[in-house]
Enzyme design. Sequence first.
Site, PDB file in Angstrom:
ATOM      1  N   THR A 172     -18.513  13.294 -84.756  1.00 22.77           N
ATOM      2  CA  THR A 172     -19.829  13.504 -84.161  1.00 22.77           C
ATOM      3  C   THR A 172     -20.681  14.420 -85.034  1.00 22.77           C
ATOM      4  OG1 THR A 172     -20.976  14.009 -82.086  1.00 22.77           O
ATOM      5  CG2 THR A 172     -19.204  15.507 -82.721  1.00 22.77           C
ATOM      6  N   CYS A 173     -22.001  14.277 -84.866  1.00 22.36           N
ATOM      7  CA  CYS A 173     -22.986  15.168 -85.481  1.00 22.36           C
ATOM      8  C   CYS A 173     -24.106  15.331 -84.454  1.00 22.36           C
ATOM      9  CB  CYS A 173     -23.491  14.604 -86.814  1.00 22.36           C
ATOM     10  SG  CYS A 173     -24.404  13.049 -86.665  1.00 22.36           S
ATOM     11  N   ARG A 174     -25.326  15.607 -84.863  1.00 19.50           N
ATOM     12  CA  ARG A 174     -26.404  15.788 -83.892  1.00 19.50           C
ATOM     13  C   ARG A 174     -26.885  14.459 -83.325  1.00 19.50           C
ATOM     14  NH1 ARG A 174     -30.486  19.359 -86.165  1.00 19.50           N
ATOM     15  NH2 ARG A 174     -30.958  17.582 -87.468  1.00 19.50           N
ATOM     16  N   GLY A 215     -25.857  11.075 -84.799  1.00 22.62           N
ATOM     17  CA  GLY A 215     -25.022   9.926 -85.108  1.00 22.62           C
ATOM     18  C   GLY A 215     -25.101   9.426 -86.537  1.00 22.62           C
ATOM     19  N   MET A 245     -24.227  14.526 -80.625  1.00 28.31           N
ATOM     20  CA  MET A 245     -24.240  15.586 -79.627  1.00 28.31           C
ATOM     21  C   MET A 245     -25.487  15.525 -78.747  1.00 28.31           C
ATOM     22  SD  MET A 245     -21.370  17.044 -79.754  1.00 28.31           S
ATOM     23  CE  MET A 245     -21.742  18.394 -78.620  1.00 28.31           C
TER      24      MET A 245
END
Length: 109
Positions: free
Chosen positions: A60-62, A64, A88
């Site tokens: 995951t990141c902020r 995608g 996220m």
Amino acid sequence: MPQQVPTVPASEVPEDAVVLDVREDDEWVAGHIEDATHIAMGDVPARLDDLPEGDPLYVTCRGGGRSARVAAWLNANGYDAVNVGGGMGEWEAAGRPMVSETGQPPFVR
């Protein structure tokens, strides 16, 4: 031809998923998934020994994008990685639990 990256919506990530968060330090500190492993995107190739053991490994990141790139790279290098679609931001919007490192309520930065 771009490689397809396995992706699952944040709302459908299993509760017991093994998660790799590839955001930067300031993003992680503000809010993250409890028990996730934090390795910034640029550090992943040098820190393969620090990757959590998961089959699959949810990345995951902020939003995608970074996580899709890391998941594709991991898959190309023999790992079973799945991108958390929407990252996220979608995790928070779905009301999934988060923690922070600041003592303040967690949020996605």
